[in-house]
Design a protein around this motif. Structure first.
Motif, PDB file in Angstrom:
ATOM      1  N   ALA A  34       0.842  -1.274  -0.146  1.00  0.00           N
ATOM      2  CA  ALA A  34      -0.051   0.067   0.002  1.00  0.00           C
ATOM      3  C   ALA A  34       0.828   1.280  -0.112  1.00  0.00           C
ATOM      4  N   PRO A  35       0.407   2.310  -0.227  1.00  0.00           N
ATOM      5  CA  PRO A  35       0.976   3.670  -0.108  1.00  0.00           C
ATOM      6  C   PRO A  35       1.937   3.654   1.269  1.00  0.00           C
ATOM      7  N   GLY A  36       3.087   3.945   1.123  1.00  0.00           N
ATOM      8  CA  GLY A  36       4.083   3.879   2.365  1.00  0.00           C
ATOM      9  C   GLY A  36       5.052   2.629   2.159  1.00  0.00           C
ATOM     10  N   SER A  37       4.595   1.625   1.267  1.00  0.00           N
ATOM     11  CA  SER A  37       5.411   0.574   1.067  1.00  0.00           C
ATOM     12  C   SER A  37       6.704   0.619   0.116  1.00  0.00           C
ATOM     13  N   SER A  38       6.415   1.957  -0.772  1.00  0.00           N
ATOM     14  CA  SER A  38       7.302   2.329  -1.809  1.00  0.00           C
ATOM     15  C   SER A  38       8.760   2.244  -1.208  1.00  0.00           C
ATOM     16  N   GLY A  39       9.413   1.401  -2.034  1.00  0.00           N
ATOM     17  CA  GLY A  39      10.952   1.419  -1.579  1.00  0.00           C
ATOM     18  C   GLY A  39      11.130   0.088  -0.677  1.00  0.00           C
ATOM     19  N   SER A  40      10.143  -0.788  -0.199  1.00  0.00           N
ATOM     20  CA  SER A  40      10.466  -1.863   0.455  1.00  0.00           C
ATOM     21  C   SER A  40      10.792  -3.038  -0.322  1.00  0.00           C
ATOM     22  N   PRO A  41      11.600  -3.792   0.312  1.00  0.00           N
ATOM     23  CA  PRO A  41      12.506  -4.987  -0.276  1.00  0.00           C
ATOM     24  C   PRO A  41      11.177  -6.137  -0.601  1.00  0.00           C
ATOM     25  N   LEU A  42      11.348  -6.798  -1.543  1.00  0.00           N
ATOM     26  CA  LEU A  42      10.603  -7.971  -1.826  1.00  0.00           C
ATOM     27  C   LEU A  42      11.642  -9.020  -1.647  1.00  0.00           C
ATOM     28  N   LEU A  43      11.323 -10.104  -0.680  1.00  0.00           N
ATOM     29  CA  LEU A  43      12.258 -10.883  -0.344  1.00  0.00           C
ATOM     30  C   LEU A  43      11.740 -12.338  -0.855  1.00  0.00           C
ATOM     31  N   ASN A  44      12.849 -13.228  -1.080  1.00  0.00           N
ATOM     32  CA  ASN A  44      12.460 -14.759  -1.507  1.00  0.00           C
ATOM     33  C   ASN A  44      12.267 -15.660  -0.182  1.00  0.00           C
ATOM     34  N   ASP A  45      12.338 -16.799  -0.380  1.00  0.00           N
ATOM     35  CA  ASP A  45      11.971 -17.550   1.072  1.00  0.00           C
ATOM     36  C   ASP A  45      13.182 -17.881   1.766  1.00  0.00           C
ATOM     37  N   GLN A  46      14.292 -17.310   1.312  1.00  0.00           N
ATOM     38  CA  GLN A  46      15.403 -17.408   2.292  1.00  0.00           C
ATOM     39  C   GLN A  46      15.914 -16.175   2.890  1.00  0.00           C
ATOM     40  N   GLY A  47      14.876 -14.997   2.624  1.00  0.00           N
ATOM     41  CA  GLY A  47      14.952 -13.846   2.997  1.00  0.00           C
ATOM     42  C   GLY A  47      15.962 -12.814   2.457  1.00  0.00           C
ATOM     43  N   ARG A  48      16.427 -13.023   1.121  1.00  0.00           N
ATOM     44  CA  ARG A  48      17.070 -12.306   0.247  1.00  0.00           C
ATOM     45  C   ARG A  48      16.413 -11.408  -0.707  1.00  0.00           C
ATOM     46  N   VAL A  49      16.909 -10.242  -1.011  1.00  0.00           N
ATOM     47  CA  VAL A  49      16.198  -9.166  -1.607  1.00  0.00           C
ATOM     48  C   VAL A  49      16.191  -9.523  -3.159  1.00  0.00           C
ATOM     49  N   ILE A  50      15.087  -9.858  -3.930  1.00  0.00           N
ATOM     50  CA  ILE A  50      14.951 -10.384  -5.280  1.00  0.00           C
ATOM     51  C   ILE A  50      14.316  -9.061  -6.120  1.00  0.00           C
ATOM     52  N   GLY A  51      13.826  -7.940  -5.358  1.00  0.00           N
ATOM     53  CA  GLY A  51      13.317  -6.895  -6.080  1.00  0.00           C
ATOM     54  C   GLY A  51      12.892  -5.829  -5.157  1.00  0.00           C
ATOM     55  N   VAL A  52      12.579  -4.547  -5.554  1.00  0.00           N
ATOM     56  CA  VAL A  52      12.218  -3.533  -4.699  1.00  0.00           C
ATOM     57  C   VAL A  52      10.767  -2.821  -4.983  1.00  0.00           C
ATOM     58  N   ASN A  53       9.720  -2.868  -4.259  1.00  0.00           N
ATOM     59  CA  ASN A  53       8.578  -2.571  -4.386  1.00  0.00           C
ATOM     60  C   ASN A  53       8.341  -1.206  -4.884  1.00  0.00           C
ATOM     61  N   LYS A  54       7.489  -1.101  -6.204  1.00  0.00           N
ATOM     62  CA  LYS A  54       7.441   0.462  -6.620  1.00  0.00           C
ATOM     63  C   LYS A  54       6.083   0.822  -6.783  1.00  0.00           C
ATOM     64  N   ALA A  55       5.320  -0.015  -7.001  1.00  0.00           N
ATOM     65  CA  ALA A  55       4.014   0.279  -7.365  1.00  0.00           C
ATOM     66  C   ALA A  55       2.886  -0.748  -6.899  1.00  0.00           C
ATOM     67  N   VAL A  56       1.427  -0.248  -6.784  1.00  0.00           N
ATOM     68  CA  VAL A  56       0.377  -1.184  -6.621  1.00  0.00           C
ATOM     69  C   VAL A  56      -0.831  -0.556  -7.378  1.00  0.00           C
ATOM     70  N   PHE A  57      -1.465  -1.466  -7.917  1.00  0.00           N
ATOM     71  CA  PHE A  57      -2.640  -1.000  -8.624  1.00  0.00           C
ATOM     72  C   PHE A  57      -3.925  -1.198  -7.740  1.00  0.00           C
ATOM     73  N   THR A  58      -4.424  -0.041  -7.284  1.00  0.00           N
ATOM     74  CA  THR A  58      -5.408  -0.052  -6.168  1.00  0.00           C
ATOM     75  C   THR A  58      -6.809  -0.490  -6.706  1.00  0.00           C
ATOM     76  N   ARG A  59      -6.996  -0.390  -7.805  1.00  0.00           N
ATOM     77  CA  ARG A  59      -8.315  -0.843  -8.499  1.00  0.00           C
ATOM     78  C   ARG A  59      -8.356  -2.294  -8.693  1.00  0.00           C
ATOM     79  N   PHE A  60      -7.396  -3.050  -8.303  1.00  0.00           N
ATOM     80  CA  PHE A  60      -7.281  -4.703  -8.502  1.00  0.00           C
ATOM     81  C   PHE A  60      -6.601  -5.184  -7.480  1.00  0.00           C
ATOM     82  N   ASP A  61      -7.187  -6.181  -6.888  1.00  0.00           N
ATOM     83  CA  ASP A  61      -6.467  -6.890  -5.650  1.00  0.00           C
ATOM     84  C   ASP A  61      -5.251  -7.523  -6.025  1.00  0.00           C
ATOM     85  N   ASP A  62      -4.396  -7.796  -5.075  1.00  0.00           N
ATOM     86  CA  ASP A  62      -3.034  -8.518  -5.167  1.00  0.00           C
ATOM     87  C   ASP A  62      -2.477  -8.341  -6.722  1.00  0.00           C
TER      88      ASP A  62
END
Length: 291
Positions: free
Chosen positions: A237-265
């Motif tokens: 959600a807004p405020g999550s911009s710049g947060s890390p996207l982690l895999n199941d070992q806790g390593r960074v595989i991406g940086v969250n930058k956008a969310v489509f609020t009109r669509f779930d998930d």
């Protein structure tokens, strides 16, 4: 005078052999039968011949590879001689490293939430992640979080506030690098390049709408074939911009930058390769060696 004839002892019965000085001839009455003498000489000749041939054979095939063998049933009594080891012993195959074990969500949060920071710029805020790049600890976030500010305010999980210098920006990939100066050894995350695959479990760890260090879970739904952007279903959600996207070992595989609020998930993250590329551009290069 009277002639005296010298006394001669009678000759033995039979012809007297002529006297020959030195060793008696072969076959003479020496106490050993002639066949035994000849047999002994012939045996010695055979032994010398066999030893010579074995020496030549050892030179041809290599002494370290020559092991005497006997036909079945002709092996002499006693244990067989030990076989010499081969010149180049076989190398045992190296077992592949074990596959990494996925961490449960509670461990993901417990081990890595302390590396997430809050970034303040004026009246807005976003998220960031402390990462280790070489010998430097940097903060990765979104370009739209820092905007045009050369300096931002960074708050850690311990409640400590630092002045963060914006060291580099990549507006096209919506990434920015912030650096802080602190004597503390802050926790950091590891960046894992090229690990995103469709269907894998991922976690978003950030500060949505001011709720600090929130963990959400989802899967990778799609990978953009042109720029590698990761579409996933972990709620942000807004405020999550710049947060890390982690895999199941806790390593960074991406940086969250956008969310489509009109669509779930339906969220988008910039892949880790772009993070590494930006860090390489802003990190100080080692000095060239003096000739």
């Amino acid at each position: 005078m009277r002639n005296h004839t010298p006394y001669r002892p009678p000759s033995p019965v039979g012809p007297h052999p002529p006297h020959v000085s030195g060793n008696p001839p072969l076959g003479a009455d020496t106490g050993f039968p002639a066949w035994l003498v000849y047999g002994f000489l012939f045996s010695g000749f055979c032994v010398v011949t066999v030893l010579t041939n074995l020496d030549q054979l050892g030179q041809v095939i290599g002494a370290d590879q020559f092991v005497a063998t006997w036909p079945k049933g002709d092996r002499p009594a006693g244990p067989a001689p030990p076989a010499l080891p081969p010149a180049n012993p076989p190398v045992a195959p190296v077992a592949p490293p074990p596959a990494p074990v996925p961490q449960p969500p509670d461990q993901i949060y417990q081990h890595h939430n302390r590396a997430v920071v809050v970034i303040y710029t004026g009246n807005s805020q976003g998220s960031g992640a402390l990462i280790r790049h070489g010998n430097t600890t940097l903060i990765i976030t979104n370009d739209h979080v820092v905007d045009d500010n050369p300096v931002v305010r960074v708050e850690t999980v311990q409640g400590l506030t630092y002045e963060g210098l914006v060291r580099g920006r990549d507006p096209d990939r919506d990434l920015a690098i912030v650096e802080i100066t602190t004597p503390l050894n802050l926790p950091s995350l590891t960046v894992q390049v090229g690990d995103a695959t469709i269907g894998q479990t991922v976690y978003a760890l950030g500060n949505p709408i001011g709720l600090d260090r929130t963990l959400t879970q989802g899967i990778v739904s799609r990978i953009d074939p042109d720029n590698g952007d990761i579409q996933h279903s972990a709620a942000i959600a807004p405020g999550s911009s710049g947060s890390p996207l982690l895999n199941d070992q806790g390593r960074v595989i991406g940086v969250n930058k956008a969310v489509f609020t009109r669509f779930d998930d339906l969220a988008i993250a910039t892949p880790a390769q772009d993070v590494v590329n930006l860090c390489d551009r802003v990190s100080p290069k080692p000095a060239a060696p003096t000739p």
